[in-house]
Design a protein around this motif. Structure first.
Motif, PDB file in Angstrom:
ATOM      1  N   ASP A   1       4.060  11.626  -5.057  1.00 29.88           N
ATOM      2  CA  ASP A   1       4.255  12.983  -4.554  1.00 29.88           C
ATOM      3  C   ASP A   1       3.188  13.977  -4.995  1.00 29.88           C
ATOM      4  OD1 ASP A   1       6.509  12.394  -3.071  1.00 29.88           O
ATOM      5  OD2 ASP A   1       7.851  12.695  -4.779  1.00 29.88           O
ATOM      6  N   GLY A   2       2.310  13.583  -5.908  1.00 30.25           N
ATOM      7  CA  GLY A   2       1.286  14.501  -6.395  1.00 30.25           C
ATOM      8  C   GLY A   2       0.168  14.726  -5.395  1.00 30.25           C
ATOM      9  N   GLU A   3      -0.822  15.486  -5.817  1.00 33.45           N
ATOM     10  CA  GLU A   3      -1.984  15.803  -4.987  1.00 33.45           C
ATOM     11  C   GLU A   3      -2.637  14.518  -4.471  1.00 33.45           C
ATOM     12  OE1 GLU A   3      -4.652  18.103  -2.972  1.00 33.45           O
ATOM     13  OE2 GLU A   3      -2.991  18.863  -4.167  1.00 33.45           O
ATOM     14  N   GLY A   4      -2.810  14.426  -3.175  1.00 30.45           N
ATOM     15  CA  GLY A   4      -3.431  13.255  -2.573  1.00 30.45           C
ATOM     16  C   GLY A   4      -2.593  11.993  -2.662  1.00 30.45           C
ATOM     17  N   GLY A   5      -1.315  12.164  -2.926  1.00 22.90           N
ATOM     18  CA  GLY A   5      -0.453  11.008  -3.147  1.00 22.90           C
ATOM     19  C   GLY A   5       0.000  10.287  -1.906  1.00 22.90           C
ATOM     20  N   HIS A   6       0.004  10.973  -0.764  1.00 27.03           N
ATOM     21  CA  HIS A   6       0.421  10.331   0.476  1.00 27.03           C
ATOM     22  C   HIS A   6      -0.788  10.053   1.357  1.00 27.03           C
ATOM     23  CE1 HIS A   6       4.503  11.295  -0.655  1.00 27.03           C
ATOM     24  NE2 HIS A   6       4.856  10.391   0.238  1.00 27.03           N
ATOM     25  N   LEU A   7      -0.760   8.909   1.974  1.00 25.08           N
ATOM     26  CA  LEU A   7      -1.879   8.470   2.799  1.00 25.08           C
ATOM     27  C   LEU A   7      -1.667   8.863   4.250  1.00 25.08           C
ATOM     28  CD1 LEU A   7      -2.192   4.850   1.364  1.00 25.08           C
ATOM     29  CD2 LEU A   7      -3.572   6.839   0.756  1.00 25.08           C
ATOM     30  N   GLN A   8      -2.754   9.274   4.892  1.00 24.40           N
ATOM     31  CA  GLN A   8      -2.720   9.490   6.330  1.00 24.40           C
ATOM     32  C   GLN A   8      -2.846   8.125   7.001  1.00 24.40           C
ATOM     33  OE1 GLN A   8      -6.076  12.060   6.852  1.00 24.40           O
ATOM     34  NE2 GLN A   8      -4.959  13.887   6.192  1.00 24.40           N
TER      35      GLN A   8
ATOM     36  N   TYR B   1       8.093  10.798   8.334  1.00 23.18           N
ATOM     37  CA  TYR B   1       8.522  12.187   8.308  1.00 23.18           C
ATOM     38  C   TYR B   1       7.296  13.090   8.407  1.00 23.18           C
ATOM     39  CZ  TYR B   1       7.149  12.055   3.377  1.00 23.18           C
ATOM     40  OH  TYR B   1       6.440  11.917   2.216  1.00 23.18           O
ATOM     41  N   LEU B   2       7.530  14.335   8.803  1.00 27.74           N
ATOM     42  CA  LEU B   2       6.434  15.291   8.944  1.00 27.74           C
ATOM     43  C   LEU B   2       5.971  15.760   7.576  1.00 27.74           C
ATOM     44  CD1 LEU B   2       7.670  17.544  11.887  1.00 27.74           C
ATOM     45  CD2 LEU B   2       5.860  15.828  11.936  1.00 27.74           C
ATOM     46  N   CYS B   3       4.674  15.948   7.459  1.00 28.22           N
ATOM     47  CA  CYS B   3       4.086  16.496   6.238  1.00 28.22           C
ATOM     48  C   CYS B   3       4.630  17.914   6.050  1.00 28.22           C
ATOM     49  CB  CYS B   3       2.561  16.520   6.369  1.00 28.22           C
ATOM     50  SG  CYS B   3       1.729  17.422   5.048  1.00 28.22           S
ATOM     51  N   PRO B   4       5.162  18.232   4.868  1.00 24.39           N
ATOM     52  CA  PRO B   4       5.748  19.557   4.662  1.00 24.39           C
ATOM     53  C   PRO B   4       4.735  20.701   4.714  1.00 24.39           C
ATOM     54  CG  PRO B   4       5.822  18.266   2.623  1.00 24.39           C
ATOM     55  CD  PRO B   4       5.289  17.378   3.702  1.00 24.39           C
ATOM     56  N   THR B   5       3.467  20.434   4.449  1.00 25.08           N
ATOM     57  CA  THR B   5       2.460  21.502   4.443  1.00 25.08           C
ATOM     58  C   THR B   5       1.603  21.528   5.700  1.00 25.08           C
ATOM     59  OG1 THR B   5       0.906  20.066   3.264  1.00 25.08           O
ATOM     60  CG2 THR B   5       2.324  21.502   1.923  1.00 25.08           C
ATOM     61  N   ASP B   6       1.641  20.484   6.503  1.00 26.86           N
ATOM     62  CA  ASP B   6       0.855  20.418   7.734  1.00 26.86           C
ATOM     63  C   ASP B   6       1.695  19.693   8.774  1.00 26.86           C
ATOM     64  OD1 ASP B   6      -0.887  20.044   9.819  1.00 26.86           O
ATOM     65  OD2 ASP B   6      -2.436  19.042   8.647  1.00 26.86           O
ATOM     66  N   ARG B   7       2.345  20.439   9.642  1.00 27.55           N
ATOM     67  CA  ARG B   7       3.299  19.871  10.598  1.00 27.55           C
ATOM     68  C   ARG B   7       2.646  18.878  11.569  1.00 27.55           C
ATOM     69  NH1 ARG B   7       8.041  20.206   8.770  1.00 27.55           N
ATOM     70  NH2 ARG B   7       9.166  20.716  10.643  1.00 27.55           N
ATOM     71  N   ARG B   8       1.315  18.805  11.578  1.00 26.06           N
ATOM     72  CA  ARG B   8       0.645  17.829  12.443  1.00 26.06           C
ATOM     73  C   ARG B   8       0.596  16.460  11.781  1.00 26.06           C
ATOM     74  NH1 ARG B   8      -4.846  20.766  12.737  1.00 26.06           N
ATOM     75  NH2 ARG B   8      -4.150  21.049  10.607  1.00 26.06           N
ATOM     76  N   GLY B   9       0.715  16.443  10.474  1.00 28.50           N
ATOM     77  CA  GLY B   9       0.615  15.187   9.735  1.00 28.50           C
ATOM     78  C   GLY B   9       1.943  14.446   9.660  1.00 28.50           C
ATOM     79  N   ILE B  10       1.870  13.146   9.758  1.00 26.25           N
ATOM     80  CA  ILE B  10       3.062  12.308   9.636  1.00 26.25           C
ATOM     81  C   ILE B  10       2.840  11.344   8.489  1.00 26.25           C
ATOM     82  CG2 ILE B  10       4.506  10.561  10.749  1.00 26.25           C
ATOM     83  CD1 ILE B  10       3.788  11.833  13.428  1.00 26.25           C
ATOM     84  N   TYR B  11       3.787  11.313   7.576  1.00 25.08           N
ATOM     85  CA  TYR B  11       3.737  10.402   6.449  1.00 25.08           C
ATOM     86  C   TYR B  11       4.705   9.256   6.675  1.00 25.08           C
ATOM     87  CZ  TYR B  11       1.225  13.913   3.682  1.00 25.08           C
ATOM     88  OH  TYR B  11       0.307  14.807   3.206  1.00 25.08           O
ATOM     89  N   THR B  12       4.440   8.174   6.005  1.00 25.99           N
ATOM     90  CA  THR B  12       5.309   7.003   6.066  1.00 25.99           C
ATOM     91  C   THR B  12       5.630   6.583   4.645  1.00 25.99           C
ATOM     92  OG1 THR B  12       4.183   6.296   8.084  1.00 25.99           O
ATOM     93  CG2 THR B  12       5.520   4.652   6.962  1.00 25.99           C
ATOM     94  N   ASP B  13       6.913   6.422   4.363  1.00 24.02           N
ATOM     95  CA  ASP B  13       7.360   5.973   3.042  1.00 24.02           C
ATOM     96  C   ASP B  13       8.144   4.682   3.183  1.00 24.02           C
ATOM     97  OD1 ASP B  13       6.320   7.828   1.275  1.00 24.02           O
ATOM     98  OD2 ASP B  13       8.056   9.151   1.390  1.00 24.02           O
ATOM     99  N   VAL B  14       8.116   3.888   2.134  1.00 23.34           N
ATOM    100  CA  VAL B  14       8.887   2.650   2.089  1.00 23.34           C
ATOM    101  C   VAL B  14      10.329   3.020   1.749  1.00 23.34           C
ATOM    102  CG1 VAL B  14       9.092   0.386   1.000  1.00 23.34           C
ATOM    103  CG2 VAL B  14       6.839   1.408   1.309  1.00 23.34           C
TER     104      VAL B  14
ATOM    105  N   VAL C   1       0.840  -1.207   0.000  1.00 23.45           N
ATOM    106  CA  VAL C   1       0.000   0.000   0.000  1.00 23.45           C
ATOM    107  C   VAL C   1       0.870   1.250   0.000  1.00 23.45           C
ATOM    108  CG1 VAL C   1      -1.567   1.378   1.448  1.00 23.45           C
ATOM    109  CG2 VAL C   1      -2.043  -1.039   1.035  1.00 23.45           C
ATOM    110  N   LEU C   2       1.867   1.289   0.866  1.00 22.68           N
ATOM    111  CA  LEU C   2       2.704   2.477   0.970  1.00 22.68           C
ATOM    112  C   LEU C   2       3.582   2.677  -0.268  1.00 22.68           C
ATOM    113  CD1 LEU C   2       3.725   2.357   4.730  1.00 22.68           C
ATOM    114  CD2 LEU C   2       2.044   3.851   3.639  1.00 22.68           C
ATOM    115  N   SER C   3       3.939   1.592  -0.933  1.00 24.08           N
ATOM    116  CA  SER C   3       4.778   1.720  -2.130  1.00 24.08           C
ATOM    117  C   SER C   3       4.024   2.366  -3.285  1.00 24.08           C
ATOM    118  CB  SER C   3       5.298   0.341  -2.565  1.00 24.08           C
ATOM    119  OG  SER C   3       4.271  -0.417  -3.181  1.00 24.08           O
ATOM    120  N   ARG C   4       2.704   2.399  -3.208  1.00 24.11           N
ATOM    121  CA  ARG C   4       1.889   2.970  -4.285  1.00 24.11           C
ATOM    122  C   ARG C   4       1.630   4.464  -4.104  1.00 24.11           C
ATOM    123  NH1 ARG C   4      -0.129  -1.581  -7.022  1.00 24.11           N
ATOM    124  NH2 ARG C   4       0.135  -3.466  -5.790  1.00 24.11           N
ATOM    125  N   GLN C   5       2.154   5.045  -3.031  1.00 23.56           N
ATOM    126  CA  GLN C   5       2.003   6.484  -2.820  1.00 23.56           C
ATOM    127  C   GLN C   5       2.811   7.236  -3.875  1.00 23.56           C
ATOM    128  OE1 GLN C   5       1.515   7.293   1.779  1.00 23.56           O
ATOM    129  NE2 GLN C   5       3.534   6.524   1.339  1.00 23.56           N
TER     130      GLN C   5
END
Length: 152
Positions: free
Chosen positions: A55-62, A93-106, A49-53
């Protein structure tokens, strides 16, 4: 409708057959992934699931979206992410546009393991479906699974 209503009995039997098929498939895939890659089905699913994220709009999952995608509670998903992060397969890592959000990448190691494990997963899935198709009770469900086409 009563508890002995034939329609309810048929629904219950259908649900039991679906549950049986799911359990058999998951168990077969779990054994194959564990034996060859030291991965559980849930770990594989999370990496996939995470590998399919992107960088575009809506590309990263909460995390809630990730939890829904891997069919776990948010707390179980967080524990799973932590385990895979400890193994060096994920990074947060922290979401660059919303410091409350945390993203996870493979990580690169996670992508390599996923690439190695994908054929094992696919083969185990095919084997489990082929075996289940020989059971008259499960054969219609196998055909239904095989007929599903997800838009790209």
């Amino acid at each position: 409708m009563t508890a002995t209503d034939p329609a309810l009995t048929a629904l219950a039997q259908g649900w039991c057959a679906l549950s049986l098929l799911h359990g058999r498939i998951e168990t077969h895939i779990e054994r194959a992934l564990q034996a060859k890659h030291d991965l559980s089905v849930r770990e594989y699913s999370l990496l996939d699931v995470l590998s399919r994220q992107h960088d575009g709009e809506g590309g990263h999952l909460q995390m809630k979206q990730v939890a829904d995608a891997v069919v776990l509670s948010q707390s179980a998903t967080t524990r799973l992410v932590t385990r895979l992060e400890d193994r060096g397969l994920l990074a947060r890592y922290l979401c660059p546009t919303d410091r409350r959000g945390i993203y996870t990448d493979v990580s690169e190691a996670g992508l390599a393991l996923l690439a190695d494990a994908r054929p094992t997963n696919d083969t185990a899935l095919r084997e489990a479906l082929d075996k289940a198709a020989k059971n008259p009770e499960l054969a219609p469900l196998v055909r239904a699974v095989e007929a599903v086409r997800v838009p790209a």
